[in-house]
Design a protein around this motif. Sequence first.
Motif, mmCIF file in Angstrom:
data_model
loop_
_atom_site.group_PDB
_atom_site.id
_atom_site.type_symbol
_atom_site.label_atom_id
_atom_site.label_comp_id
_atom_site.label_asym_id
_atom_site.label_seq_id
_atom_site.Cartn_x
_atom_site.Cartn_y
_atom_site.Cartn_z
ATOM 1 N N GLY A 39 -37.513 41.633 36.398
ATOM 2 C CA GLY A 39 -38.406 40.519 36.097
ATOM 3 C C GLY A 39 -38.256 39.991 34.691
ATOM 4 O O GLY A 39 -39.084 39.202 34.226
ATOM 5 N N ALA A 40 -37.199 40.413 33.990
ATOM 6 C CA ALA A 40 -36.995 39.973 32.610
ATOM 7 C C ALA A 40 -36.389 38.582 32.538
ATOM 8 O O ALA A 40 -36.453 37.927 31.502
ATOM 9 C CB ALA A 40 -36.102 40.966 31.869
ATOM 10 N N ALA A 41 -35.771 38.134 33.623
ATOM 11 C CA ALA A 41 -35.121 36.819 33.623
ATOM 12 C C ALA A 41 -35.182 36.226 35.012
ATOM 13 O O ALA A 41 -35.182 36.948 36.015
ATOM 14 C CB ALA A 41 -33.667 36.942 33.159
ATOM 15 N N THR A 42 -35.245 34.909 35.075
ATOM 16 C CA THR A 42 -35.129 34.216 36.356
ATOM 17 C C THR A 42 -33.659 34.210 36.763
ATOM 18 O O THR A 42 -32.776 34.450 35.935
ATOM 19 C CB THR A 42 -35.621 32.768 36.227
ATOM 20 O OG1 THR A 42 -34.749 32.059 35.337
ATOM 21 C CG2 THR A 42 -37.052 32.721 35.695
ATOM 22 N N PRO A 43 -33.362 33.935 38.033
ATOM 23 C CA PRO A 43 -31.945 33.832 38.429
ATOM 24 C C PRO A 43 -31.157 32.831 37.596
ATOM 25 O O PRO A 43 -29.986 33.051 37.293
ATOM 26 C CB PRO A 43 -32.027 33.412 39.901
ATOM 27 C CG PRO A 43 -33.315 33.984 40.377
ATOM 28 C CD PRO A 43 -34.250 33.863 39.197
ATOM 29 N N THR A 44 -31.792 31.715 37.209
ATOM 30 C CA THR A 44 -31.107 30.718 36.400
ATOM 31 C C THR A 44 -30.769 31.277 35.021
ATOM 32 O O THR A 44 -29.653 31.106 34.508
ATOM 33 C CB THR A 44 -31.973 29.454 36.257
ATOM 34 O OG1 THR A 44 -32.256 28.940 37.559
ATOM 35 C CG2 THR A 44 -31.256 28.389 35.446
ATOM 36 N N GLU A 45 -31.733 31.960 34.399
ATOM 37 C CA GLU A 45 -31.487 32.566 33.086
ATOM 38 C C GLU A 45 -30.428 33.664 33.180
ATOM 39 O O GLU A 45 -29.542 33.772 32.322
ATOM 40 C CB GLU A 45 -32.796 33.127 32.523
ATOM 41 C CG GLU A 45 -33.823 32.054 32.204
ATOM 42 C CD GLU A 45 -35.221 32.612 31.998
ATOM 43 O OE1 GLU A 45 -36.069 31.902 31.446
ATOM 44 O OE2 GLU A 45 -35.459 33.772 32.411
ATOM 45 N N VAL A 91 -26.800 41.185 34.924
ATOM 46 C CA VAL A 91 -27.284 40.007 35.663
ATOM 47 C C VAL A 91 -28.335 40.406 36.692
ATOM 48 O O VAL A 91 -29.451 39.868 36.711
ATOM 49 C CB VAL A 91 -26.104 39.287 36.348
ATOM 50 C CG1 VAL A 91 -26.612 38.180 37.275
ATOM 51 C CG2 VAL A 91 -25.163 38.703 35.314
ATOM 52 N N LEU A 92 -27.998 41.379 37.551
ATOM 53 C CA LEU A 92 -28.947 41.787 38.586
ATOM 54 C C LEU A 92 -30.125 42.552 38.000
ATOM 55 O O LEU A 92 -31.266 42.391 38.446
ATOM 56 C CB LEU A 92 -28.236 42.651 39.633
ATOM 57 C CG LEU A 92 -27.324 41.934 40.613
ATOM 58 C CD1 LEU A 92 -26.762 42.908 41.631
ATOM 59 C CD2 LEU A 92 -28.064 40.815 41.321
ATOM 60 N N GLY A 93 -29.838 43.414 37.024
ATOM 61 C CA GLY A 93 -30.921 44.215 36.436
ATOM 62 C C GLY A 93 -31.988 43.360 35.796
ATOM 63 O O GLY A 93 -33.192 43.650 35.916
ATOM 64 N N SER A 94 -31.582 42.286 35.122
ATOM 65 C CA SER A 94 -32.570 41.413 34.484
ATOM 66 C C SER A 94 -33.433 40.703 35.520
ATOM 67 O O SER A 94 -34.630 40.471 35.295
ATOM 68 C CB SER A 94 -31.859 40.389 33.589
ATOM 69 O OG SER A 94 -30.980 39.583 34.350
#
Length: 454
Positions: free
Chosen positions: A260-266, A253-256
């Motif tokens: 920059g691979a995912a937004t907090p929502t994703e 969760v945090l690593g993504s």
Amino acid sequence: MEGTLSLWLFAAVCVLLMLGYPVAFTLAGTALMFAAGGIIAGVFDASFLSALPSRLFGTMSNSTLIAVPLFVLMGVILERSRVAEELLDNMSRLLGGLRGGLALSVILVGMLLAASTGIVGATVVTMGLLSLPIMQRAGYSPAVATGTICATGTLGQIIPPSIALVLLGDIISSAYQQAQLSMNVFNPKTVSVGDLFIGAIIPGMLLVALYALFILGLAWLRPGLMPAAERQSFDLWALIKGLVPPLLLIGVVLGSILAGAATPTEAAGVGAFGAWLLASLKHEMGLARLREVLQSTLKITAMVFMILIGAAVFSLVFRGFGGEELIHRFLSGMPGGVFGATLVVMLIIFLLGFILDFIEITFVVVPIVGPILLAMGVDPVWLGIMIAINLQTSFLTPPFGFALFYLRGVADDAIPTLSIYRGVIPFIVIQLLVIALLWRWPQLATWLPEQLNP
């Protein structure tokens, strides 16, 4: 006259909240009653209310806030899947022979649970039910045991992924854009929830380290408060099985987000699915349990969004009565400029924490003072982290600290409430120390975001 009415509106809301009325309906209902009275008296412009539908629609369609129900779902699943129980059992076996080892186990497990769930109430109740009886049997002082559990539970406020940071990040982002527009910056920069997540990592770990140092120092100076337990047999494989899955989930969760691979929502969606997968692999997520989890998630999410709607109504009416201009003049005229204004805001938030919950302060106070401080040049990430840690004290400060209420509800009747109050005082001091360190060295909050998002 208008400025005075805005202060009366704020005071009326605070009094009604202290009397125990529901937050969302108090915010919206009181504001609308004052607006109706102002329209009749000719001191409130009814056209202000025409902006209300677009505000409410903007709140409900905010993509950032979709992360709230997803992170809540992730937290509730992990709370119901006995992750904390297994971690605490193995950590206490590993550190139990060390004086203060049980308290250190509570801090470490609470830190992992905070990073996994982000729900303060769930962490405090879970750790209270699991660890308090063990610490009592080991001969721990009631104040030390209850203070450690309460303080550790509040780490969910600052250690990402934190629901509080999601809500605060959305408000800080709006305040930052509003501040830049007020300075005629027509291509405003933004600050994201991810920036606050990154900025909270170092202060959060610093809090955990200071908690642990306090326990070790207290065990050395006052050994009678924390007797050393007998060392028990330790199963390394059991610790690995209990520790790796939640760490892996937190890392994904945090690593993504950090990469920059995912937004907090994703990332929240990935976290919720990962939590369900872990619980299913442990055979802890049957249909009955899933129904409980979804109902709990729905209740918490509905509560948060109703408060958001109430806060939108309140802030609009507060601005219509001239409250924003009044606060701006007050803070701008403070001796010491930016330093004095920020100090006053932090002091007000800390004092309000004695009587109001963090959600109420976040949605009522921050939208008022945030744009003003940011327009004065305060860094938005630093301000967000400072407010988050300050709000964290609202869970601990007697007499209305919610962490105290949560623990009181599950603690043995033999433990006096006064012991719980005494136990949290050193941890409140530690939190204020971290705020002071952040004030002296803002880089503690801003360095990592600058490195990852140059």
